[in-house]
Design an enzyme around this catalytic site. Structure first.
Site: not given
Ligand code: BDR
Ligand code: CA
Length: 317
Positions: A8, A238
């Site tokens: 995403d 992340h």
């Molecule tokens: C996840 O949430 C999204 O905002 C980031 O892309 C990551 O995949 C972290 O909690």
């Molecule tokens: Ca993500």
């Protein structure tokens, strides 16, 4: 390693794509977008933009436009209106392929049984839909690596849930309980260790080149959000950590446990439900999290220096 990427994009998703593109032993076979940080249609265009920047051309399918059982909620407040911190730029040259991201996962898994790793960096709606379309999917994929959840640490989007699981709790629960032969969960427990600070960010800011220039713009935006939150110049990578672990599991240690996701809690919807009791005694009553579920591997302690180094090299180009 041959990967299907479900994503995403999203700043850290974009950085994960750049990381994968720089690894000689990784092939991105196909990409699917999903609602989450931005709308699925916007995410697909962002995936195309980043793939074009790094010279890759896999098929990109648009995925689920909304979660299974709740209204759509996106996170432009973290990733910017365009999902790329205001730096999306012109439309990509390429376009998305026909068919949904979930159908693409199923088709590729059937064509390549036991060969493909699915790396899921957004809400798990497409993966859940793929399981519903092909109940044998857990045996057709070699491995599934998921960024999402918070097992023993606080959440980020709520005190209890990470953004990916919060944006589609039903899908997350379905996937955790689907019985994948190997499912590695890279939750906030691991990713919060993978923070980069002033030294790392300043060193990258000195590097010039198309990849580093783009990464620095993304990190400027993302870093500002995190710096406001943490009170120091830093940000949490992340999705890049999940990508790195997908390619090299030795970057972390693991705990193995069955997991579920809270679907009805007034305050805790989207929270990972785990049985952390270190016993296997019938004297304890089973929870939904444990009952009959195949255990998943939860990333525990991360080799942070190695990860930071790998990430820096990949963005340096
Ligand atoms: C996840 O949430 C999204 O905002 C980031 O892309 C990551 O995949 C972290 O909690
Ligand atoms: Ca993500």
């Amino acid at each position: 390693m041959r990967l299907i990427l479900d994503t995403d994009p999203g700043v850290d998703d974009a950085l994960a794509i750049m990381y994968l593109a720089a690894q000689e032993d990784a092939e991105i076979v196909a990409v699917g977008s999903v609602h989450g940080n931005v709308a699925a249609s916007v995410g697909a265009l962002n995936a195309l933009r980043v793939l074009e920047l790094v010279g890759l051309n896999p098929p990109v399918a648009v995925g689920a436009a909304r979660p299974l059982a709740q209204p759509l909620q996106t996170a432009e407040f973290v990733h910017g209106q365009d999902g790329l911190g205001g730096h999306a730029g012109p439309l990509p040259k390429g376009s998305t392929v026909a068919g949904s991201a979930a159908e693409q996962i199923v088709r590729l898994a059937r064509e390549n049984p036991g060969e493909l790793t699915l790396l899921a960096l957004g809400p798990l709606t497409n993966v859940a839909l793929a399981v519903l379309l092909e109940p044998d999917l857990p045996n057709l994929l070699r491995s599934v690596v998921v960024m999402g959840g918070a097992v023993t640490v606080p959440g980020n989007i709520t005190p209890y849930a990470d953004a990916n699981f919060f944006h589609d709790p039903e899908a997350a629960d379905l996937v955790l309980g689907a019985g994948f032969t190997e499912l590695i969960l890279v939750a906030l427990d691991a990713t919060e260790q993978a923070r980069v600070g002033t030294d790392w960010l300043s060193a990258l800011a000195e590097v010039r080149g198309p990849r580093a220039d783009f990464a620095n713009k993304l990190l400027d935006h993302y870093g500002q959000f995190y710096s406001n939150m943490f009170g120091e110049h830093s940000c949490t990578l992340h999705d890049p950590l999940a990508a790195a672990i997908a390619l090299d599991q030795k970057l972390a240690t693991y705990r193995t446990m069955p997991l579920g996701v809270e679907l009805t809690g007034t305050h805790t919807r989207g929270q990972v439900v785990s049985d952390l009791r270190s016993i296997s005694s019938d004297a304890y009553i089973s929870t939904n999290a444990g009952t009959g579920r195949v255990p998943v591997k939860v990333a525990d302690t991360v080799d942070v220096p190695t990860f930071r180094d790998l990430m820096f090299k990949s963005l340096k180009g």
